[in-house]
Enzyme design. Structure first.
Site, PDB file in Angstrom:
ATOM      1  N   GLU A  52       0.701  -1.268   0.129  1.00 37.67           N
ATOM      2  CA  GLU A  52       0.539   0.269   0.163  1.00 37.67           C
ATOM      3  C   GLU A  52       1.073   1.458  -0.021  1.00 37.67           C
ATOM      4  O   GLU A  52       0.625   2.128  -0.741  1.00 37.67           O
ATOM      5  CB  GLU A  52      -1.168   0.223   1.260  1.00 37.67           C
ATOM      6  CG  GLU A  52      -1.726  -0.766   0.966  1.00 37.67           C
ATOM      7  CD  GLU A  52      -2.420  -1.537   2.599  1.00 37.67           C
ATOM      8  OE1 GLU A  52      -3.532  -2.394   2.246  1.00 37.67           O
ATOM      9  OE2 GLU A  52      -2.535  -1.071   3.484  1.00 37.67           O
TER      10      GLU A  52
ATOM     11  N   GLU B 150      -4.855  -8.888   2.931  1.00 34.76           N
ATOM     12  CA  GLU B 150      -5.886  -9.174   4.333  1.00 34.76           C
ATOM     13  C   GLU B 150      -7.346  -9.874   4.421  1.00 34.76           C
ATOM     14  O   GLU B 150      -7.478  -9.499   5.341  1.00 34.76           O
ATOM     15  CB  GLU B 150      -6.468  -6.665   4.038  1.00 34.76           C
ATOM     16  CG  GLU B 150      -5.147  -6.021   4.427  1.00 34.76           C
ATOM     17  CD  GLU B 150      -3.799  -6.040   3.321  1.00 34.76           C
ATOM     18  OE1 GLU B 150      -2.486  -5.504   3.987  1.00 34.76           O
ATOM     19  OE2 GLU B 150      -4.108  -6.846   2.512  1.00 34.76           O
TER      20      GLU B 150
END
Length: 237
Positions: free
Chosen positions: A107, A127
């Site tokens: 990210e 995730e």
């Protein structure tokens, strides 16, 4: 004396910032995130710095958040603050990644303006399988670079993919041989540093305003989603 979790070296108008938890594959804890945020803020205020280059020491760029540390509200705030600082920095950010580039590390990589990836880089977003939500403005950056359909697949399925795939999907600017990563990233950084800083600042500002106009809303929505996931998990215990 405790080893710093972020190493900073300023040369030739480039601030090289290295994640420095090699024994943990540079997994993110609060200290690392806090030190990185301070480095980005320093890059913004230092007039000698024209480019920020983000790297990782050891065998990986970043293996994501440290699963050995229980998530806290501060953890979420720090991770999101680093992401916002990288995107909002009025100077170009180059990410030079190698090895595992996972979760929050992936990210943060996409919060850079240009990414150079070593051939050995492996990407993954686990995730969804872990029951946590993505952060770093990823719900804005990933669809912007790879398209919405591919972003959904990458996030929901969590499948590992290679540097060559990342390049084909528009996630990295260039793939370099493993032993040439630093050289190639430095070449890109030097070219950016040679440009008029006012011109570069203007390009980054307008490109992000148009191409990542939803970034701020994405960060807020991600934080709200992560908080709801955490509260649900706590209620199920």
């Amino acid at each position: 004396m405790t080893e710093p979790k972020i190493l900073v070296d300023v040369r030739d108008h480039i601030m090289r910032v290295s994640l420095n938890r090699p024994e943990k594959l540079n997994a993110i804890d609060n200290d690392l995130a806090r030190q990185l945020l301070e480095a980005v803020q320093r890059a913004e205020s230092d007039e000698q710095v024209r480019v920020l280059m983000l790297r990782g020491t050891g065998r990986a760029f970043c293996a994501g958040r440290d699963v050995g540390a229980a998530p806290t509200d501060e953890d979420l705030v720090l991770v999101q603050s680093v992401a916002s600082a990288l995107v909002q920095l009025p100077k170009p950010v180059v990410a030079a990644v190698h090895g595992w580039t996972v979760g929050a590390g992936f990210e943060w990589m996409l919060d850079a303006d240009l990414v150079i990836a070593a051939e050995n880089t492996r990407f993954k977003l686990p995730e969804a399988s872990l029951g946590v939500f993505v952060t770093g403005g990823l719900t804005a950056t990933l669809p912007s670079y790879a398209g919405l359909a591919r972003a959904k697949g990458i996030m929901l399925l969590g499948e590992e993919f290679s540097a060559a795939q990342a390049e084909a999907w528009g996630l990295v600017w260039r793939v370099a041989a493993d032993d040439e990563l630093d050289e190639v990233a430095s070449q890109v950084g030097n070219r950016l540093a040679s440009l008029d800083p006012v011109v570069v600042r203007g390009f980054k500002k307008v490109l992000n305003e148009v191409g990542l106009e939803s970034f701020g809303r994405a960060v807020a929505a991600e934080s709200a989603a992560q908080t709801s996931f955490t509260q649900r998990e706590a209620g199920e215990r």
